[in-house]
Enzyme design. Sequence first.
Site, mmCIF file in Angstrom:
data_model
loop_
_atom_site.group_PDB
_atom_site.id
_atom_site.type_symbol
_atom_site.label_atom_id
_atom_site.label_comp_id
_atom_site.label_asym_id
_atom_site.label_seq_id
_atom_site.Cartn_x
_atom_site.Cartn_y
_atom_site.Cartn_z
ATOM 1 N N SER A 89 -5.896 -3.311 8.910
ATOM 2 C CA SER A 89 -6.862 -3.833 7.977
ATOM 3 C C SER A 89 -6.554 -3.547 6.502
ATOM 4 C CB SER A 89 -8.237 -3.251 8.298
ATOM 5 O OG SER A 89 -8.237 -1.847 8.136
ATOM 6 N N LYS A 105 -7.638 0.947 -1.229
ATOM 7 C CA LYS A 105 -8.370 0.129 -0.259
ATOM 8 C C LYS A 105 -9.865 0.203 -0.574
ATOM 9 C CE LYS A 105 -8.636 -0.455 4.805
ATOM 10 N NZ LYS A 105 -8.190 0.085 6.108
ATOM 11 N N SER A 111 -4.177 0.684 10.820
ATOM 12 C CA SER A 111 -4.414 -0.122 9.613
ATOM 13 C C SER A 111 -3.545 0.189 8.413
ATOM 14 C CB SER A 111 -5.871 -0.023 9.207
ATOM 15 O OG SER A 111 -6.625 -0.887 10.005
HETATM 16 N N1 GLN Z 1 -6.999 -3.165 14.317
HETATM 17 C C1 GLN Z 1 -7.742 -1.977 14.601
HETATM 18 C C2 GLN Z 1 -9.220 -2.261 14.617
HETATM 19 O O1 GLN Z 1 -9.603 -3.348 14.335
HETATM 20 C C3 GLN Z 1 -7.399 -0.895 13.628
HETATM 21 C C4 GLN Z 1 -8.175 -0.937 12.379
HETATM 22 C C5 GLN Z 1 -7.953 0.251 11.495
HETATM 23 O O2 GLN Z 1 -7.028 1.033 11.688
HETATM 24 N N2 GLN Z 1 -8.860 0.428 10.570
HETATM 25 O O3 GLN Z 1 -10.002 -1.444 14.940
#
Ligand code: GLN
Length: 483
Positions: A153, A78, A177
């Site tokens: 994400s 990532k 994410s």
């Molecule tokens: N969807 C969540 C957010 O936008 C989780 C994102 C993540 O785990 N990085 O914060």
Amino acid sequence: MNLGISATEFVSQAKEGAISVEEFIAKTLERIKQVEDKVHAFITVDSQNALAKAKDIDKKIRSKEKIGSCFGMPVSIKDNICAAGLKTTCASKMLENFVAPYDATVISRLKNEDAIIIGKVNLDEFAMGSTTEFSYFGTSRNPWNPQYVPGGSSGGSGVSVSALECVASLGSDTGGSVRSPASFCSVVGLKPTYGLISRYGLVSYANSIEQIGPMARTVEDVAFLLNIISGHDSHDNTTINNPQVDYLKDLKSGISGKKIGIISQMIGEGIDKEVASATNMAISKLQDLGAECIPISLDAVEHSVAAYYTIASAEASSNLSRYDNLRYGFNFGTEGYEFKAYVAKARSNFGPEVTRRMLLGAYVLSAGYYGKYYLKAQKVRAMIKAQLDEAFKKVDFLISPTMPILPFKIGEKIDDPLKLYLTDINTVTANLSGIPAISVPFAISSSGLPIGIQLFANSFEENKLLQAAYVLQETTDLPEVPL
Ligand code: GLN
């Protein structure tokens, strides 16, 4: 040559010389060229270094030199995790040209074991989002149907594993994410216990809740990666100094006699029908294999999304204040700017979702509102942890669908932040409490889209969690990705 083999299969074949690592990497790079137009998982592909490293590993295998346990396995990373010499953009215009000067601890551990970093993959800008639509470099697409979101994400991680562009990937999980794209792309994804894996070299979004997590095609592969990347790190004082565990050793111990709590708040209202029925099917299969399943109510879960977005945004607003274009950022010089005009221009390089989070975070921390929002959210967090502690006195695991709904169409929810935030309802609990959770691919919907099942265990019980996940995986027989 089968690019869809698991990490453990790859390693055993490479070890025996049954596959040439160079050939495998060359085929993987070809595959990336072939499918990237359709799925857009990568921000950077490191072809030359990957091929050079592969040649070197083949040579070592032939001459029986000592070699790391990954044997040249291609891994995608990532793009918020630093790998020296490669760009780490966080999918933001702000870091469009930032080249990481050092390796994150997880990267140096992978390199020590002779993994090949094939490239850096897409995410929502600074990991804020659940669909990978908020990337400065464009949306990633779901390999099961490119009109649909891949989750986020860590969307690029889920997509690259699912679309056979690598064997495994590392994502980060602040509120789901790793597990969201794992579920939407039909791969396995683990959010480890807070403190199990070093965050050194991970660009911070919300430090108190996030962890790097492995994503791969099988539970064994995730256990294999966890063996490599977990453990104490003097560069990250939040890592715990527990004795090293071999997560592969007892993986096949089964779940006979184990108790599983079905979290009522995560399988009732608002859950897609097919997702709910897949979850019930998973529960009955686990029962058939000797587990006892009982309903468990965790009423604090109802407030988890609100608490999560309050805490995560507060930490984000503080973390992202370092992007002032002087130390990091988009260098346009300071000449001719008044202070406020300069800051406004510098900060305008953030995308809309990141801007929203910073504003929200600054607001909930501001004098007069701190008690009403931030402090309250911390109380909810403590309540969730207390309710989980109680639950784990009665059960070994908890179960829920990973995502409440099926993957949805790209663009469908992008204008409605609240709808997007609510898709995190089943994942944020593990982050707020620090416990580990894993998403296991379980079914394909009538519309051909993946459904993942989530299992939770108590802190630092990854060993047990992976055993249960393995049992669940073995009950499935899923089709290959139609790409
Ligand atoms: N969807 C969540 C957010 O936008 C989780 C994102 C993540 O785990 N990085 O914060």
